[in-house]
Enzyme design. Sequence first.
Site, PDB file in Angstrom:
ATOM      1  N   ARG A 146      88.346  -7.077   9.028  1.00 11.40           N
ATOM      2  CA  ARG A 146      89.230  -6.297   8.148  1.00 11.40           C
ATOM      3  C   ARG A 146      90.699  -6.649   8.380  1.00 11.40           C
ATOM      4  O   ARG A 146      91.579  -5.777   8.325  1.00 11.40           O
ATOM      5  CB  ARG A 146      89.012  -4.787   8.341  1.00 11.40           C
ATOM      6  CG  ARG A 146      87.568  -4.348   8.299  1.00 11.40           C
ATOM      7  CD  ARG A 146      86.863  -4.841   7.073  1.00 11.40           C
ATOM      8  NE  ARG A 146      85.446  -4.507   7.062  1.00 11.40           N
ATOM      9  CZ  ARG A 146      84.611  -4.935   6.118  1.00 11.40           C
ATOM     10  NH1 ARG A 146      85.040  -5.723   5.146  1.00 11.40           N
ATOM     11  NH2 ARG A 146      83.355  -4.596   6.143  1.00 11.40           N
ATOM     12  N   GLU A 271      76.107   0.846  13.069  1.00 11.07           N
ATOM     13  CA  GLU A 271      76.107  -0.402  12.300  1.00 11.07           C
ATOM     14  C   GLU A 271      75.554  -1.564  13.118  1.00 11.07           C
ATOM     15  O   GLU A 271      76.146  -2.638  13.194  1.00 11.07           O
ATOM     16  CB  GLU A 271      77.529  -0.701  11.788  1.00 11.07           C
ATOM     17  CG  GLU A 271      78.061   0.410  10.905  1.00 11.07           C
ATOM     18  CD  GLU A 271      79.423   0.154  10.291  1.00 11.07           C
ATOM     19  OE1 GLU A 271      80.236  -0.555  10.901  1.00 11.07           O
ATOM     20  OE2 GLU A 271      79.673   0.688   9.189  1.00 11.07           O
ATOM     21  N   ARG A 304      83.432   6.309  20.283  1.00 12.17           N
ATOM     22  CA  ARG A 304      83.635   6.559  18.848  1.00 12.17           C
ATOM     23  C   ARG A 304      82.516   7.412  18.252  1.00 12.17           C
ATOM     24  O   ARG A 304      81.353   7.295  18.634  1.00 12.17           O
ATOM     25  CB  ARG A 304      83.737   5.238  18.092  1.00 12.17           C
ATOM     26  CG  ARG A 304      84.978   4.470  18.474  1.00 12.17           C
ATOM     27  CD  ARG A 304      85.033   3.135  17.782  1.00 12.17           C
ATOM     28  NE  ARG A 304      85.625   3.171  16.465  1.00 12.17           N
ATOM     29  CZ  ARG A 304      85.096   2.597  15.389  1.00 12.17           C
ATOM     30  NH1 ARG A 304      83.937   2.006  15.437  1.00 12.17           N
ATOM     31  NH2 ARG A 304      85.730   2.629  14.236  1.00 12.17           N
ATOM     32  N   ASP A 350      84.650   6.872   5.643  1.00 12.04           N
ATOM     33  CA  ASP A 350      85.214   5.661   6.221  1.00 12.04           C
ATOM     34  C   ASP A 350      86.514   5.249   5.545  1.00 12.04           C
ATOM     35  O   ASP A 350      86.518   4.325   4.735  1.00 12.04           O
ATOM     36  CB  ASP A 350      84.179   4.522   6.104  1.00 12.04           C
ATOM     37  CG  ASP A 350      84.544   3.324   6.963  1.00 12.04           C
ATOM     38  OD1 ASP A 350      85.453   3.441   7.791  1.00 12.04           O
ATOM     39  OD2 ASP A 350      83.903   2.271   6.799  1.00 12.04           O
ATOM     40  N   GLU A 378      91.788  -1.729   4.622  1.00 15.13           N
ATOM     41  CA  GLU A 378      90.444  -2.168   4.225  1.00 15.13           C
ATOM     42  C   GLU A 378      90.053  -1.675   2.828  1.00 15.13           C
ATOM     43  O   GLU A 378      89.598  -2.450   2.000  1.00 15.13           O
ATOM     44  CB  GLU A 378      89.431  -1.686   5.261  1.00 15.13           C
ATOM     45  CG  GLU A 378      88.002  -2.029   4.877  1.00 15.13           C
ATOM     46  CD  GLU A 378      86.983  -1.602   5.919  1.00 15.13           C
ATOM     47  OE1 GLU A 378      87.367  -1.102   6.994  1.00 15.13           O
ATOM     48  OE2 GLU A 378      85.774  -1.785   5.647  1.00 15.13           O
TER      49      GLU A 378
HETATM   50  C1  GCV Z   1      84.554  -2.659  13.003  1.00 15.01           C
HETATM   51  C2  GCV Z   1      83.592   0.028   8.591  1.00 15.01           C
HETATM   52  C3  GCV Z   1      84.089  -1.385   8.477  1.00 15.01           C
HETATM   53  C4  GCV Z   1      83.572  -2.239   9.611  1.00 15.01           C
HETATM   54  C5  GCV Z   1      83.994  -1.594  10.939  1.00 15.01           C
HETATM   55  C6  GCV Z   1      83.440  -0.184  10.972  1.00 15.01           C
HETATM   56  C7  GCV Z   1      83.846   0.579  12.212  1.00 15.01           C
HETATM   57  O1  GCV Z   1      82.234   0.080   8.359  1.00 15.01           O
HETATM   58  O2  GCV Z   1      83.733  -1.904   7.239  1.00 15.01           O
HETATM   59  O3  GCV Z   1      84.112  -3.519   9.480  1.00 15.01           O
HETATM   60  O4  GCV Z   1      83.581  -2.340  12.038  1.00 15.01           O
HETATM   61  O5  GCV Z   1      83.905   0.534   9.864  1.00 15.01           O
HETATM   62  O6  GCV Z   1      84.770   1.362  12.112  1.00 15.01           O
HETATM   63  O7  GCV Z   1      83.262   0.381  13.251  1.00 15.01           O
END
Ligand code: GCV
Length: 663
Positions: A146, A271, A304, A350, A378
Site C-alpha cells: 500500500r 489475512e 493488532r 478497513d 489505500e
Molecule cells: C498489511 C488491508 C490491506 C492489507 C494490509 C491489511 C492490514 O487488508 O489491504 O494490505 O496488510 O489491511 O492492515 O493488515
Amino acid sequence: MEEMKWTQLWLGYHKIYDGDSAWQIALDGFGGEQRVIANALEEFKKAIEALTGEKVLGGSETASNSKTLTVSKKDSIPAEGYKVSGTQEGITLEASDERGALYGVFSIIRQIACGKRANEVSEETSPSNPLRMMNHWDNMDGSIERGYSGESFFYVNEEIVIDDRTRDYARFMASVGINGIVINNVNVKGAASYLITDRYFDKVAELSDIFADYGISLYMSLNFASPIEIGGMDSCDPLDKDVIAWWESKIKEVYTKLPNLGGFLVKADSEGRPGPFTYGRTQADGANMLADVIKPYGGIIIWRCFVYNCTQDWRDRKTDRARAGYDYFKEQDGAYHDNVILQIKNGPMDFQIREPVSPLLGGLTKTNQMLEVQIAQEYTGHQIDLCYLIPLFKEVLDFHTYCAEGKDTVADVVSGRTMGNTLGGMAAVINTGNDINWTGNDLAAANLYGFGRLAYDTELSAEQIAKEWIAMTFRLPEKEADILCSMLLRSREIYEKYSSPLGIGWMVTPNGHYGPSVDGYEYSRWGTYHRADHLGIGVDRTDKGTGYCQQYYKENAEMYNDPATCPEELILFFHHLPYTYMLKTGKTLIQHIYDSHFEGEEEARGLAADWDSLESVIPAESFKRVKERFDLQLYNAREWRDQVNSYFYRKSGIADEKGRTIY
Ligand code: GCV
C-alpha cells in the site's frame, strides 16, 4: 548547483526576517554530550540561521549583540513536554527530559517559521499520547505494501540501507513528536522474518542508533511463526513450553544486540498470517506469552485487533466482518498483561473514507489500547487524489464512546486518561517512500506532518495543523495560504462525495483499491458488501440485522439502530434502505447519490483550478508534480461519478430529478 536528492518537507526553511543578533547556547542541567540534546541544538542552529540569518556562536565566540537560548532541565515539566518563552534577551526552553528539549526546539522553529519573532515565542505543552508511532509496511525487497511514493528507503534487495536520507527521515519524525517507528510490514514474510537474527542485527542496531539520536525507539513487526520459520521447530503454539523456551532465548539474543528496541508489533490470525488460533489458543494467550518473555527487557507487545474471517461466503448475511474485532477481543478484556497494547483500526472495517468508530475503542475497559489510522491513502486516492485526512482523525478522536463519565472520547481512551494506564497512543500506517518528495503527492505530506502533530496534541484543530504545515512548507502570501488551506480542508469531503455513498464503502477496484468498481467486492470472500438490489441498498446492522449496532454503549447503539437518529453520512453502513427513503435534506436516497456524485466531481475540478491559481507562488517542480496528480484525480472523479450514478440508475430505474447525463 547540486541536484536535490530529496525535499526537506516542512524543514526546508525559508527566510522569515533578517535578524541582527547572534545566539549563544547555555545548558543548565542538560549536557551537550547527551545525544538528543546535541541534535536538538544542531537543529536550532540550522533553522535559526536559515530563518533569520542570525548565527549561532561556537563555544569560545562572543558578540556584542548576542541573545541566548537557555535549555534547562526542570523536573516539574511532564515527560516529553516543554515550556518555551522568548524575551528580549533570548529564549528559555525548559524540559524534564531530552525528548522534551528536542520537541521544545522544534516548537521554537515552528513558531518562527510561522511568523513569530524569537522574543514572541511562547508555548507550554506535553504530549496527549504516550506512544506516537509510525508503522511502515515496507518489505525487504524494497516494495511497500500500500505504498504510493516509490520504493522503501529502508530496504533494497533484502539489505538495510542507511544513508543521509535515514537521518533526515528521523529528523522529520522527531520534529512532529513521533517517538516510535515500526520498520517493517506487519505481514512478516521471507527475509523480514530474519530481522531478529544475526543476518540483520548490525544494521538494525545502526538504524536504531540513528532513531535514538532523535528520541525515537525502533520497533519491529514479528512473525508469530518464527519458531517454525527461523527456529526449525514444528509448532508455534504459545502455550508449548519448548516454544516459550525458544522465544526466551531468541528475545534474550535480540535485546543483547538491540538494547534500545521498543518491542514488537504483531499481526496474528489475520489475512493468512499465523497465530494462536491454529492451536486452539486465544489472542490473549499469544500476546501474553510474548509479553512475558519481553518484559524483563522493558519491551512491549503491540497486538493488532484486525482479525476477521476473510473467507466469507457472500451469500451468508449473518456473518458481519464489522463485528469481528469486538467479537474476538471483548471477551478477553482484562486478560491481557500490562505490557500488551491492543492496536485497533479507527473503524470496524478497513480505513474507508467514512466508517463509524470501532466499538472496541472504549468497549475494552481493562486493556491498554492504541488507535491505528492510515495516512497511506489505500482507499482514499493513493496520494494521487487530494485527501487531507486530519479532519477524519479528529472525528474519531472526538467521538464519545460513553465508556466513562466525562472522559469517554477516543482521545481520552487511547491517551490513558480514561483508565489511568500509561501505555497507549496513536499509530499511523505511513505514506512515505523514496520519491523525491517522500509522499508521492507533495500535498500528502500534510497528512504525514498532521498525524504527528495531532498524536502529540489531540486538541489541535485540522485547520491549525494545515496552516502550520503550509507556512512551514511553502511560506505563501496570506491569500494563497488561505486558498491552499481551504483546498486541504475541503478535500476529504470531496473524495467522499464522488466515491461510495453514505458510509457504505468498498465500491473500489479489488486488490489495488484505486478507482471505482461498484460490484468489485460484492461477490467476494472479504466480507465487504453493499447489498444493493433494484429496491434499495445498505447493510442491516441493527438488532434485526447483524446486531453490530449493539456492540456500542447504549447511547450509541440506540442512535445507530434507528435510521431516524443515525447520522446520515453513515446511514447505509447501518441500514438497508429503499432508494425512495427520504433524508433530512428533503432528498431521496437515490437523489442524494446522484447529487453528491455530480457535486463531488465538480468540486474536484474546483480543487484543481485552485491549484492552478497558485502557480506563481509554488516552487515550479512542486507545482508540476501536484498538477499532474490533479489531472489523474479529475479522471478518477469522473469515473467514480459516472460509474456509481449509472449503476444505481440501472438498478433502481429512477431518473435523476435534474435530468443530468447518466449512462
Ligand atoms: C498489511 C488491508 C490491506 C492489507 C494490509 C491489511 C492490514 O487488508 O489491504 O494490505 O496488510 O489491511 O492492515 O493488515
